[in-house]
Design a protein around this motif. Structure first.
Motif, PDB file in Angstrom:
ATOM      1  N   GLN A  77       0.815  -1.221   0.000  1.00 38.90           N
ATOM      2  CA  GLN A  77       0.000   0.000   0.000  1.00 38.90           C
ATOM      3  C   GLN A  77       0.847   1.269   0.000  1.00 38.90           C
ATOM      4  N   GLY A  78       2.153   1.110   0.069  1.00 41.73           N
ATOM      5  CA  GLY A  78       3.037   2.268   0.081  1.00 41.73           C
ATOM      6  C   GLY A  78       3.364   2.793   1.464  1.00 41.73           C
ATOM      7  N   PHE A  79       2.958   2.075   2.510  1.00 43.28           N
ATOM      8  CA  PHE A  79       3.290   2.505   3.870  1.00 43.28           C
ATOM      9  C   PHE A  79       4.741   2.125   4.169  1.00 43.28           C
ATOM     10  N   ASN A  80       5.522   3.096   4.605  1.00 39.86           N
ATOM     11  CA  ASN A  80       6.913   2.809   4.956  1.00 39.86           C
ATOM     12  C   ASN A  80       7.226   3.100   6.417  1.00 39.86           C
ATOM     13  N   VAL A  81       6.184   3.335   7.217  1.00 39.18           N
ATOM     14  CA  VAL A  81       6.379   3.543   8.653  1.00 39.18           C
ATOM     15  C   VAL A  81       5.119   3.110   9.401  1.00 39.18           C
ATOM     16  N   ILE A  82       5.328   2.609  10.613  1.00 38.05           N
ATOM     17  CA  ILE A  82       4.225   2.235  11.506  1.00 38.05           C
ATOM     18  C   ILE A  82       4.459   2.893  12.858  1.00 38.05           C
ATOM     19  N   ARG A  83       3.436   3.516  13.373  1.00 34.86           N
ATOM     20  CA  ARG A  83       3.439   3.969  14.769  1.00 34.86           C
ATOM     21  C   ARG A  83       2.865   2.804  15.577  1.00 34.86           C
ATOM     22  N   LEU A  84       3.746   2.102  16.268  1.00 36.26           N
ATOM     23  CA  LEU A  84       3.398   0.840  16.910  1.00 36.26           C
ATOM     24  C   LEU A  84       3.164   1.049  18.399  1.00 36.26           C
ATOM     25  N   GLY A  85       1.976   0.678  18.864  1.00 32.92           N
ATOM     26  CA  GLY A  85       1.563   0.988  20.217  1.00 32.92           C
ATOM     27  C   GLY A  85       2.074   0.023  21.273  1.00 32.92           C
ATOM     28  N   LEU A  86       2.478   0.594  22.395  1.00 31.71           N
ATOM     29  CA  LEU A  86       2.763  -0.140  23.631  1.00 31.71           C
ATOM     30  C   LEU A  86       1.813   0.377  24.700  1.00 31.71           C
ATOM     31  N   ILE A  87       1.494  -0.458  25.674  1.00 33.09           N
ATOM     32  CA  ILE A  87       0.625  -0.059  26.775  1.00 33.09           C
ATOM     33  C   ILE A  87       1.373  -0.286  28.090  1.00 33.09           C
ATOM     34  N   TRP A  88       1.427   0.743  28.924  1.00 29.01           N
ATOM     35  CA  TRP A  88       2.146   0.663  30.202  1.00 29.01           C
ATOM     36  C   TRP A  88       1.675  -0.548  31.011  1.00 29.01           C
ATOM     37  N   GLN A 106       6.508  -8.260  15.620  1.00 30.10           N
ATOM     38  CA  GLN A 106       5.897  -7.385  14.621  1.00 30.10           C
ATOM     39  C   GLN A 106       6.917  -6.412  14.034  1.00 30.10           C
ATOM     40  N   ILE A 107       7.852  -5.953  14.861  1.00 33.08           N
ATOM     41  CA  ILE A 107       8.906  -5.060  14.369  1.00 33.08           C
ATOM     42  C   ILE A 107       9.791  -5.787  13.360  1.00 33.08           C
ATOM     43  N   VAL A 108      10.086  -7.054  13.635  1.00 30.00           N
ATOM     44  CA  VAL A 108      10.883  -7.861  12.704  1.00 30.00           C
ATOM     45  C   VAL A 108      10.135  -8.042  11.383  1.00 30.00           C
ATOM     46  N   TRP A 109       8.846  -8.330  11.464  1.00 32.37           N
ATOM     47  CA  TRP A 109       8.044  -8.456  10.239  1.00 32.37           C
ATOM     48  C   TRP A 109       8.074  -7.153   9.437  1.00 32.37           C
ATOM     49  N   ALA A 110       7.958  -6.038  10.153  1.00 29.30           N
ATOM     50  CA  ALA A 110       8.000  -4.746   9.472  1.00 29.30           C
ATOM     51  C   ALA A 110       9.324  -4.566   8.736  1.00 29.30           C
ATOM     52  N   GLU A 111      10.430  -4.906   9.388  1.00 33.66           N
ATOM     53  CA  GLU A 111      11.741  -4.732   8.762  1.00 33.66           C
ATOM     54  C   GLU A 111      11.876  -5.595   7.510  1.00 33.66           C
ATOM     55  N   ARG A 112      11.342  -6.794   7.551  1.00 34.03           N
ATOM     56  CA  ARG A 112      11.424  -7.679   6.381  1.00 34.03           C
ATOM     57  C   ARG A 112      10.752  -7.059   5.159  1.00 34.03           C
ATOM     58  N   HIS A 113       9.849  -6.139   5.405  1.00 28.78           N
ATOM     59  CA  HIS A 113       9.102  -5.534   4.302  1.00 28.78           C
ATOM     60  C   HIS A 113       9.433  -4.051   4.140  1.00 28.78           C
ATOM     61  N   GLY A 114      10.611  -3.664   4.644  1.00 30.68           N
ATOM     62  CA  GLY A 114      11.113  -2.317   4.396  1.00 30.68           C
ATOM     63  C   GLY A 114      10.346  -1.221   5.105  1.00 30.68           C
ATOM     64  N   ILE A 115       9.812  -1.521   6.286  1.00 27.37           N
ATOM     65  CA  ILE A 115       8.976  -0.565   7.008  1.00 27.37           C
ATOM     66  C   ILE A 115       9.670  -0.141   8.306  1.00 27.37           C
ATOM     67  N   TYR A 116       9.790   1.161   8.492  1.00 25.36           N
ATOM     68  CA  TYR A 116      10.305   1.702   9.753  1.00 25.36           C
ATOM     69  C   TYR A 116       9.214   1.656  10.824  1.00 25.36           C
ATOM     70  N   VAL A 117       9.649   1.724  12.083  1.00 25.01           N
ATOM     71  CA  VAL A 117       8.722   1.689  13.221  1.00 25.01           C
ATOM     72  C   VAL A 117       9.145   2.738  14.228  1.00 25.01           C
ATOM     73  N   PHE A 118       8.170   3.465  14.784  1.00 26.78           N
ATOM     74  CA  PHE A 118       8.462   4.192  16.020  1.00 26.78           C
ATOM     75  C   PHE A 118       7.466   3.773  17.078  1.00 26.78           C
ATOM     76  N   LEU A 119       7.958   3.686  18.306  1.00 26.86           N
ATOM     77  CA  LEU A 119       7.195   3.130  19.416  1.00 26.86           C
ATOM     78  C   LEU A 119       6.355   4.214  20.076  1.00 26.86           C
ATOM     79  N   ASP A 120       5.100   3.912  20.296  1.00 26.61           N
ATOM     80  CA  ASP A 120       4.125   4.856  20.857  1.00 26.61           C
ATOM     81  C   ASP A 120       3.639   4.309  22.190  1.00 26.61           C
ATOM     82  N   MET A 121       3.992   4.992  23.296  1.00 27.78           N
ATOM     83  CA  MET A 121       3.428   4.605  24.596  1.00 27.78           C
ATOM     84  C   MET A 121       2.028   5.194  24.677  1.00 27.78           C
TER      85      MET A 121
END
Length: 496
Positions: free
Chosen positions: A51-62, A83-98
């Motif tokens: 779909q052309g997404f190259n980044v995911i804001r990936l949620g964490l919960i305290w 999930q972060i590893v899966w993202a990397e395999r497909h060329g997608i960056y991740v930033f962690l969202d608390m």
């Protein structure tokens, strides 16, 4: 290994200087019954890539990370890491969202029970979930204790626990090369002082729009929480001159929280992260009220020596006041434009890149295709990155998902000057000054194009390569143009 991203003024660039536009989506599981991990397989990340997404804001919960004081659930974090590893395999960056909503897992999502100190005050549920920020004594008291760093049962302050948790997280994911940053808290809310912001808006509206000076604050506030009266209020602030007066009236109270509470919190949390992760972006969110256009007074994070951290990204959110409702008939695009123009003003003050962390939150209403296009046009205008809120089951069948699948320059081998995607023609226009490095343009119809559908003006002898993704229509158009000071104009797409 994916290229490391860095900051160059208001641009995000690769380690070799190519400019990057990050375009993606939120993936956040708030459901404790699911273990705060969205059940999915690697195929979802493959679809994101297509779909052309190259980044995911990936949620964490305290509540998921630290279920007991000082005790971290690494099994939970390991599921997130998968999930972060899966993202990397497909060329997608991740930033962690608390992530948090209404501060605590007791009322929404976020803090665990042990970190929720309410002094036994009652919780009130609003007609819309976010109304509880203004109506619930329990939510506001819990937030007040957090901002005051009240000790938990083990004698350690709540914020100190929070910072230590972030240190553990940053260390746990240190080997994930596609993690680009740390969104330290979702939509920080001031607690009980948030009512000062609302009261300032109510007073300004009553005086400026209604001509009232003898104010009954309780009655006026009640109008906002009454759904029928709220619609009348929304119609009453469709005029942007009036709306500007309202958000300006709330600025001092909102910015006071950012100065006195949020800035020290960010500095403390960032210091904990930086002790184990010297790289990666610190993602700066605003007071909750900046979502509606109140200008943020957020300042850049400083270390213990007072030096400004060099890797920071401004990540505000933006929603019309009709968000979380079906009131699309009174959705106001002018209000939305005001919100984002205000974020632009803050960006220019901070002089750092922008990644809009949340926008949209649309239902499947048919109007959301055009609304999404209008918002994306704003991001194009400002050359901003973004992550749409959010992925849900059957997302791919929604009207807005069709708007999100658009052509854009993922990586520009030079300085990106401007770009625009025409949904009617499927043609994307990109203007940039080449440094001789490779440019990647994502196009949803790349497999249907030929080299004759890629027109470059301003340079000769360009190398053009079409790289469709396997078994789908989308893919990458690669362009390598000679280095020079001339403006290059690129059009990618098949003309009728």
């Amino acid at each position: 290994m994916m290229k490391k991203l860095m900051i160059d003024g208001q641009r995000i660039v690769t380690e070799d200087g190519a400019q990057v536009i990050l375009n993606g989506i939120n993936l956040v599981c708030k459901d404790k019954k699911k273990g705060y991990v969205e059940p999915c397989t690697e195929s979802l990340f493959a679809w994101f890539h297509e779909q052309g997404f190259n980044v995911i804001r990936l949620g964490l919960i305290w509540d998921g990370v630290e279920p007991e004081p000082g005790v971290y659930d690494d099994e939970y974090l390991a599921k997130i890491k998968q999930q972060i590893v899966w993202a990397e395999r497909h060329g997608i960056y991740v930033f962690l969202d608390m992530h948090q909503d209404l501060y605590s897992s007791l009322y929404g999502d976020g803090a665990p029970l042990w970190a929720t100190i309410t002094d036994d005050l009652p919780h009130i549920i609003g007609a819309i979930w976010s109304d509880a920020y203004l109506e619930s004594p329990a939510v506001n008291r819990a937030l007040d204790h957090f901002w005051q760093n009240t000790p938990a049962s083990d004698g350690v302050g709540l914020q100190d626990h929070y910072a230590a948790m972030w240190k553990h997280i940053a260390q746990f994911f240190a080997d994930c090369s596609n993690i680009i940053g740390y969104d330290m808290m979702n939509e920080p809310y001031p607690g009980s002082s948030g009512r000062e912001v609302l009261d300032a808006i109510i007073i300004a509206y009553a005086q400026q729009a209604m001509g009232l000076n003898d104010l009954n604050m309780e009655e006026l506030a009640g109008s906002w929480f009454d759904e029928e009266k709220k619609q009348e209020l929304l119609l009453g602030i469709a005029d942007m001159d009036m709306y500007q007066i309202l958000v300006d009236s709330a600025q001092e109270a909102s910015q006071r929280f950012e100065r006195e509470m949020l800035a020290p919190f960010f500095n403390k949390t960032a210091s904990a992260i930086r002790s184990v992760a010297p790289d990666g972006f610190l993602m700066l969110e605003t007071s909750y009220f900046a979502n509606m256009g109140v200008e943020s007074g957020i300042e850049l994070v400083r270390n213990q020596d007072g030096k400004i951290d060099s890797n920071q990204v401004y990540t505000p959110h933006g929603y019309d006041l009709t968000v979380d409702t079906e009131l699309y008939e009174i959705y106001n695009q002018s209000r939305v434009e005001l919100i984002f123009s205000t974020h632009r003003k803050v960006q220019e003050r901070l002089n750092i890149p922008v990644l809009i962390g949340e926008w949209g939150a649309f239902t499947n209403h048919s109007s959301t295709f055009d609304l999404s296009k209008s918002l994306i046009a704003i991001f194009e205008q400002y050359l901003w990155s973004n992550t749409y809120w959010c992925w849900t089951k059957n997302f791919e069948n929604s009207p807005y998902a069709k708007a999100l699948n658009r052509a854009y320059p993922q990586v520009t081998g030079g300085q990106l000057v401007g770009y625009h995607y025409d949904y009617d023609t499927n043609i994307v226009s990109v203007n940039y000054i080449s440094t001789g490095r490779e440019t990647w343009i994502y196009h949803p119809c790349a497999a249907l194009l030929s080299k004759e559908d890629v027109v470059v003006s301003g340079a000769e002898h360009c190398q053009i390569e079409l790289r469709p993704f396997p078994n789908v229509a989308s893919g990458i158009v690669s362009i390598v143009a000679p280095q020079g000071q001339n403006m290059l104009s690129v059009e990618v797409g098949r003309k009728a």
